[in-house]
Structures are given as structure tokens and as C-alpha cells.
Design a protein around this motif. Structure first.
Motif, PDB file in Angstrom:
ATOM      1  N   GLN A  39      38.717  79.435  73.246  1.00  0.00           N
ATOM      2  CA  GLN A  39      39.749  79.555  72.215  1.00  0.00           C
ATOM      3  C   GLN A  39      39.204  78.996  70.911  1.00  0.00           C
ATOM      4  O   GLN A  39      39.242  77.795  70.664  1.00  0.00           O
ATOM      5  CB  GLN A  39      41.020  78.820  72.631  1.00  0.00           C
ATOM      6  CG  GLN A  39      42.210  79.107  71.730  1.00  0.00           C
ATOM      7  CD  GLN A  39      43.491  78.436  72.218  1.00  0.00           C
ATOM      8  OE1 GLN A  39      43.494  77.282  72.617  1.00  0.00           O
ATOM      9  NE2 GLN A  39      44.599  79.166  72.185  1.00  0.00           N
ATOM     10  N   SER A  42      40.868  80.132  65.479  1.00  0.00           N
ATOM     11  CA  SER A  42      41.852  81.177  65.165  1.00  0.00           C
ATOM     12  C   SER A  42      42.890  81.316  66.265  1.00  0.00           C
ATOM     13  O   SER A  42      43.885  82.007  66.094  1.00  0.00           O
ATOM     14  CB  SER A  42      41.160  82.522  64.970  1.00  0.00           C
ATOM     15  OG  SER A  42      40.595  82.954  66.194  1.00  0.00           O
ATOM     16  N   ARG A  43      42.644  80.694  67.415  1.00  0.00           N
ATOM     17  CA  ARG A  43      43.554  80.591  68.542  1.00  0.00           C
ATOM     18  C   ARG A  43      43.642  81.806  69.464  1.00  0.00           C
ATOM     19  O   ARG A  43      44.422  81.810  70.364  1.00  0.00           O
ATOM     20  CB  ARG A  43      44.957  80.188  68.099  1.00  0.00           C
ATOM     21  CG  ARG A  43      45.018  78.927  67.288  1.00  0.00           C
ATOM     22  CD  ARG A  43      46.390  78.338  67.342  1.00  0.00           C
ATOM     23  NE  ARG A  43      46.640  77.723  68.626  1.00  0.00           N
ATOM     24  CZ  ARG A  43      46.314  76.472  68.924  1.00  0.00           C
ATOM     25  NH1 ARG A  43      45.703  75.728  68.041  1.00  0.00           N
ATOM     26  NH2 ARG A  43      46.591  75.979  70.103  1.00  0.00           N
ATOM     27  N   GLN A  44      42.886  82.871  69.240  1.00  0.00           N
ATOM     28  CA  GLN A  44      42.939  83.992  70.173  1.00  0.00           C
ATOM     29  C   GLN A  44      42.039  83.683  71.354  1.00  0.00           C
ATOM     30  O   GLN A  44      40.829  83.482  71.205  1.00  0.00           O
ATOM     31  CB  GLN A  44      42.502  85.291  69.492  1.00  0.00           C
ATOM     32  CG  GLN A  44      42.871  86.530  70.232  1.00  0.00           C
ATOM     33  CD  GLN A  44      43.460  87.581  69.298  1.00  0.00           C
ATOM     34  OE1 GLN A  44      43.466  87.426  68.081  1.00  0.00           O
ATOM     35  NE2 GLN A  44      43.969  88.664  69.866  1.00  0.00           N
ATOM     36  N   MET A  45      42.611  83.607  72.523  1.00  0.00           N
ATOM     37  CA  MET A  45      41.910  83.266  73.757  1.00  0.00           C
ATOM     38  C   MET A  45      41.039  84.442  74.184  1.00  0.00           C
ATOM     39  O   MET A  45      41.489  85.584  74.215  1.00  0.00           O
ATOM     40  CB  MET A  45      42.944  82.976  74.829  1.00  0.00           C
ATOM     41  CG  MET A  45      42.442  82.191  75.989  1.00  0.00           C
ATOM     42  SD  MET A  45      42.516  80.431  75.735  1.00  0.00           S
ATOM     43  CE  MET A  45      44.264  80.168  75.823  1.00  0.00           C
TER      44      MET A  45
ATOM     45  N   ARG B   9      53.652  85.185  62.978  1.00  0.00           N
ATOM     46  CA  ARG B   9      52.566  84.270  63.345  1.00  0.00           C
ATOM     47  C   ARG B   9      53.006  82.817  63.241  1.00  0.00           C
ATOM     48  O   ARG B   9      52.544  81.967  63.985  1.00  0.00           O
ATOM     49  CB  ARG B   9      51.358  84.508  62.438  1.00  0.00           C
ATOM     50  CG  ARG B   9      50.660  85.847  62.655  1.00  0.00           C
ATOM     51  CD  ARG B   9      49.993  85.923  64.030  1.00  0.00           C
ATOM     52  NE  ARG B   9      49.205  84.750  64.333  1.00  0.00           N
ATOM     53  CZ  ARG B   9      47.968  84.545  63.910  1.00  0.00           C
ATOM     54  NH1 ARG B   9      47.364  85.445  63.152  1.00  0.00           N
ATOM     55  NH2 ARG B   9      47.316  83.439  64.255  1.00  0.00           N
ATOM     56  N   GLN B  37      51.942  76.816  74.642  1.00  0.00           N
ATOM     57  CA  GLN B  37      50.819  75.892  74.471  1.00  0.00           C
ATOM     58  C   GLN B  37      51.220  74.790  73.510  1.00  0.00           C
ATOM     59  O   GLN B  37      51.280  74.995  72.290  1.00  0.00           O
ATOM     60  CB  GLN B  37      49.571  76.620  73.974  1.00  0.00           C
ATOM     61  CG  GLN B  37      48.340  75.723  73.931  1.00  0.00           C
ATOM     62  CD  GLN B  37      47.078  76.469  73.554  1.00  0.00           C
ATOM     63  OE1 GLN B  37      47.118  77.557  72.991  1.00  0.00           O
ATOM     64  NE2 GLN B  37      45.932  75.897  73.891  1.00  0.00           N
ATOM     65  N   VAL B  89      52.771  76.582  70.352  1.00  0.00           N
ATOM     66  CA  VAL B  89      52.294  77.942  70.124  1.00  0.00           C
ATOM     67  C   VAL B  89      52.672  78.773  71.348  1.00  0.00           C
ATOM     68  O   VAL B  89      52.425  78.356  72.487  1.00  0.00           O
ATOM     69  CB  VAL B  89      50.771  77.996  69.911  1.00  0.00           C
ATOM     70  CG1 VAL B  89      50.295  79.441  69.805  1.00  0.00           C
ATOM     71  CG2 VAL B  89      50.391  77.226  68.643  1.00  0.00           C
ATOM     72  N   LEU B  91      52.030  82.082  73.346  1.00  0.00           N
ATOM     73  CA  LEU B  91      51.010  83.104  73.523  1.00  0.00           C
ATOM     74  C   LEU B  91      51.522  84.214  74.422  1.00  0.00           C
ATOM     75  O   LEU B  91      52.198  83.961  75.422  1.00  0.00           O
ATOM     76  CB  LEU B  91      49.758  82.494  74.165  1.00  0.00           C
ATOM     77  CG  LEU B  91      49.041  81.398  73.378  1.00  0.00           C
ATOM     78  CD1 LEU B  91      47.944  80.770  74.230  1.00  0.00           C
ATOM     79  CD2 LEU B  91      48.458  81.952  72.101  1.00  0.00           C
ATOM     80  N   PHE B 106      44.712  88.190  75.355  1.00  0.00           N
ATOM     81  CA  PHE B 106      45.676  87.344  74.675  1.00  0.00           C
ATOM     82  C   PHE B 106      45.880  87.766  73.223  1.00  0.00           C
ATOM     83  O   PHE B 106      44.962  88.228  72.545  1.00  0.00           O
ATOM     84  CB  PHE B 106      45.216  85.883  74.702  1.00  0.00           C
ATOM     85  CG  PHE B 106      45.453  85.217  76.025  1.00  0.00           C
ATOM     86  CD1 PHE B 106      44.594  85.416  77.087  1.00  0.00           C
ATOM     87  CD2 PHE B 106      46.560  84.404  76.221  1.00  0.00           C
ATOM     88  CE1 PHE B 106      44.814  84.816  78.315  1.00  0.00           C
ATOM     89  CE2 PHE B 106      46.792  83.793  77.437  1.00  0.00           C
ATOM     90  CZ  PHE B 106      45.915  84.002  78.491  1.00  0.00           C
ATOM     91  N   GLY B 107      47.093  87.543  72.748  1.00  0.00           N
ATOM     92  CA  GLY B 107      47.392  87.696  71.334  1.00  0.00           C
ATOM     93  C   GLY B 107      47.078  86.411  70.582  1.00  0.00           C
ATOM     94  O   GLY B 107      46.699  85.406  71.182  1.00  0.00           O
ATOM     95  N   PRO B 108      47.257  86.430  69.257  1.00  0.00           N
ATOM     96  CA  PRO B 108      46.918  85.269  68.437  1.00  0.00           C
ATOM     97  C   PRO B 108      47.948  84.147  68.519  1.00  0.00           C
ATOM     98  O   PRO B 108      47.676  83.032  68.088  1.00  0.00           O
ATOM     99  CB  PRO B 108      46.862  85.839  67.014  1.00  0.00           C
ATOM    100  CG  PRO B 108      47.793  87.005  67.063  1.00  0.00           C
ATOM    101  CD  PRO B 108      47.662  87.580  68.435  1.00  0.00           C
ATOM    102  N   GLY B 109      49.113  84.450  69.063  1.00  0.00           N
ATOM    103  CA  GLY B 109      50.137  83.416  69.227  1.00  0.00           C
ATOM    104  C   GLY B 109      51.099  83.331  68.057  1.00  0.00           C
ATOM    105  O   GLY B 109      50.818  83.784  66.938  1.00  0.00           O
TER     106      GLY B 109
END
Lengths: 116, 115
Positions: A39, A42-45, B9, B37, B89, B91, B106-109
Motif C-alpha cells: 500500500q 496513495s493508498r491503493q492496495m 475520496r 482501515q 478509510v 476501502l 482495491f479502490g483508492p478508498g
């Protein structure tokens, strides 16, 4: 219930060196799947690597490899030739079904710092 | 192709307000997951859909949390009467099929802050 433990909150490695991130888990299942996710800030896993418990052979993806010890319930990630782009949070995760049909159980993560 | 997208976002809500978080999975993906998260923690599973059916909602922390996926594509996570502990966050992830060889994308959250 399954649990995943990452005992290293933070690890630091010099660029081009090798680093190993630790993960242990607990489950009563005999068949399951283990994952390492990355991760970035930018937080995209992003999935780094996966291992099916029934496979003896350790998974490898380019510079990333795992050491899967089923009896010890240990699943470590080795990153060879570390690069600046490897800097991120790394999460170990468990799934009973492989990721398509049940939620993943994650560890708390290891923050990997790459020193130039 | 396009990945998983989430909107908004960022969301700031006052305590007690209701919020709705949207997830657009990858087109054609059967499975959809929501995770929460908290800061400095790993994601925690909330709920899982197979097409429009919610097959597992064991991770929803309270009855203030509600998720739906009425047409088997877009999903909405709704939180009623938000509390400060809901700050996290959120997700969303989707998977092509339900078998063991399928990866969750996964998306960016959505970062929710409850003030």
C-alpha cells in the motif's frame, strides 16, 4: 477465528539490499491462501504475491519471494535488490477461499523505508 | 481497463450525520468487498457481495452500517448517525469470480472524518 500478526511495525533497508518482512498467522484450516499486499502512500492496495497452502513450493514474483512454513504458520516476504519504489506499507493477509469469495484478514502492516 | 473507483475520496461529516460512500467495481466483477482501515491499522473486513446478494455482513460493526448492491454492480456503504470512532478509510475491492485463483482489486478508498 483467523489472526494475522506482523511483529515489525517498521523496517529500513539500503537501496539494492535485501530485506525480509515477517508474518505469522493462526488458523484451524488445512487449505487456505496467504498474500502480501503493498500500500503506497496513495493508498491503493496492490497484490505483491500469493501462496496456496497446499503448494509446497514457495511463490516467487521477480524480486519478491516468500518463505512459507506451514507447520510453523509463518509466511515471510523477501524483497531482493530493494528499490526506492518499494517504499510502502506491506500487509500480510489470509483468506480461506483464495480471495474471490471471502474477506481477507490482514495484519497491522510493516512500514518499509528504503534508504538511498 | 478502468480499476475500482470510489467516491467521494474525502468526506467530512459532523457527528450524527448520515453518509453514503460509493464503490464502482471493475466491470463484470462478481464479488465485491468493503473494508474499514483505521489510522495505522490494517484493513478490517466489513461485508461481501456476490452479485447483488450480500453473503456475509459479519464485519459490520453496528446496525448503523448498511451496504447494498442492488443491481450487482455499483455498491453503496451507508453509515447512519456517524460517530467519531467511524473515522477511517473505507476501502472497496472487487474480484472477477468467486474461485480461489481470483485476486481482489482495491479502490483508492474514501477517507471519512467525523468531527
Amino acid at each position: 477465528a483467523q489472526t494475522v500478526t506482523q511483529s515489525q511495525p517498521e523496517m529500513s533497508v539500503q537501496e539494492a539490499e535485501t530485506v525480509t518482512l515477517s508474518c505469522t498467522y493462526d488458523t484451524s484450516e488445512s487449505d487456505y491462501y496467504l498474500f502480501w499486499y503493498k500500500q503506497p502512500p496513495s493508498r491503493q492496495m496492490i497484490l505483491v504475491i500469493r501462496q496456496e497452502a497446499y503448494k509446497q513450493q514457495n511463490a516467487t514474483e521477480n524480486r519478491f519471494s516468500v518463505n512459507f512454513q506451514k507447520a510453523a504458520k509463518s509466511f515471510s516476504l523477501k524483497i531482493s535488490d530493494s528499490q526506492l519504489g518499494d517504499a510502502a506499507m506491506y500487509f500480510c493477509a489470509y483468506s480461506r477461499s483464495g480471495g474471490g469469495a471471502d474477506g481477507l484478514t490482514f495484519g497491522k502492516g510493516t512500514h518499509l523505508i528504503i534508504q538511498p | 481497463g478502468a480499476g475500482v473507483s470510489q467516491s467521494p475520496r474525502y468526506k467530512v461529516a459532523k457527528r450524527g450525520q448520515d453518509v453514503a460512500l460509493r464503490c464502482d467495481p471493475i466491470s463484470g466483477h462478481v464479488s465485491l468487498f468493503w473494508y474499514q482501515q483505521a489510522l495505522g491499522q490494517g484493513p478490517e473486513f466489513l461485508t461481501y457481495f456476490q452479485n447483488e446478494a450480500q453473503l456475509d455482513k459479519s464485519g459490520l460493526p453496528s446496525d448503523r452500517f448498511f451496504a447494498e448492491r442492488p443491481e450487482g454492480s455499483v455498491s453503496t456503504l451507508k453509515i447512519q448517525r456517524t460517530q467519531q470512532e467511524d473515522s477511517a478509510v473505507y476501502l472497496c475491492a472487487s474480484s472477477l469470480e468467486t474461485g480461489g485463483t481470483y485476486e481482489q482489486y482495491f479502490g483508492p478508498g474514501t477517507r471519512l472524518t467525523v468531527t
